[in-house]
Design a protein around this motif. Structure first.
Motif, mmCIF file in Angstrom:
data_model
loop_
_atom_site.group_PDB
_atom_site.id
_atom_site.type_symbol
_atom_site.label_atom_id
_atom_site.label_comp_id
_atom_site.label_asym_id
_atom_site.label_seq_id
_atom_site.Cartn_x
_atom_site.Cartn_y
_atom_site.Cartn_z
ATOM 1 N N PRO A 1 0.831 -1.208 0.000
ATOM 2 C CA PRO A 1 0.000 0.000 0.000
ATOM 3 C C PRO A 1 0.864 1.257 0.000
ATOM 4 C CG PRO A 1 -0.764 -1.547 1.663
ATOM 5 C CD PRO A 1 0.532 -2.087 1.135
ATOM 6 N N GLY A 2 0.465 2.231 -0.818
ATOM 7 C CA GLY A 2 1.152 3.508 -0.860
ATOM 8 C C GLY A 2 2.402 3.536 -1.719
ATOM 9 N N HIS A 3 2.793 2.400 -2.273
ATOM 10 C CA HIS A 3 4.031 2.358 -3.069
ATOM 11 C C HIS A 3 3.760 2.720 -4.524
ATOM 12 C CE1 HIS A 3 7.301 0.689 -5.480
ATOM 13 N NE2 HIS A 3 8.049 1.005 -4.427
ATOM 14 N N SER A 4 4.710 3.432 -5.116
ATOM 15 C CA SER A 4 4.674 3.734 -6.546
ATOM 16 C C SER A 4 6.054 3.488 -7.127
ATOM 17 C CB SER A 4 4.284 5.198 -6.785
ATOM 18 O OG SER A 4 4.329 5.495 -8.172
ATOM 19 N N SER A 5 6.092 2.864 -8.288
ATOM 20 C CA SER A 5 7.357 2.800 -9.013
ATOM 21 C C SER A 5 7.669 4.210 -9.493
ATOM 22 C CB SER A 5 7.250 1.835 -10.197
ATOM 23 O OG SER A 5 6.279 2.280 -11.113
ATOM 24 N N PRO A 6 8.929 4.506 -9.781
ATOM 25 C CA PRO A 6 9.231 5.818 -10.354
ATOM 26 C C PRO A 6 8.714 5.893 -11.790
ATOM 27 C CG PRO A 6 11.198 4.453 -10.305
ATOM 28 C CD PRO A 6 10.116 3.682 -9.587
#
Length: 115
Positions: free
Chosen positions: A38-43
């Motif tokens: 949760p809350g993670h994004s790849s660049p």
């Protein structure tokens, strides 16, 4: 035929909790299972490979330079080669998915990447 056992497959964790597992594939096509916390994004990034992203569990939001698509279980999206994008889990649960790359690629994309 070459069988790949999930438990024995090559695994890479680009960021804490963002795990990728290399499944069947070769130079023509590759398949990667992933989980994204949760809350993670790849660049934001691009690559020479066309990509299908399929959500197996949870929700993911795919961002390009001009669009934003929220995907839920069993939804998929096609990303053209060199199309800038990032994949984000805006939900409260870990998301699980499959990425299919054409042509295939290895984890070198992330390990050898310049920030």
């Amino acid at each position: 035929m070459e069988r790949v056992s999930f438990d024995d497959a090559e695994t890479y964790e680009p960021d804490e909790g963002w795990r990728r597992v290399a499944l069947a594939g070769d130079d023509d096509v590759s398949l990667e299972w992933f989980e994204k916390p949760p809350g993670h994004s790849s660049p934001m990034h691009d690559h020479e490979n066309g990509q299908v992203c399929l959500v197996l569990d949870g929700e993911l939001t795919i961002h390009t330079e001009t669009e934003r698509e929220r995907l839920t279980r069993y939804d998929s999206v096609w990303l053209d080669p060199w199309e800038s994008h990032r994949v984000e889990n805006e939900g409260d649960e870990t998301a699980v998915g499959l990425d299919i790359f054409v042509p295939g690629r290895s984890f070198d994309f992330w390990t050898d990447r310049d920030e």
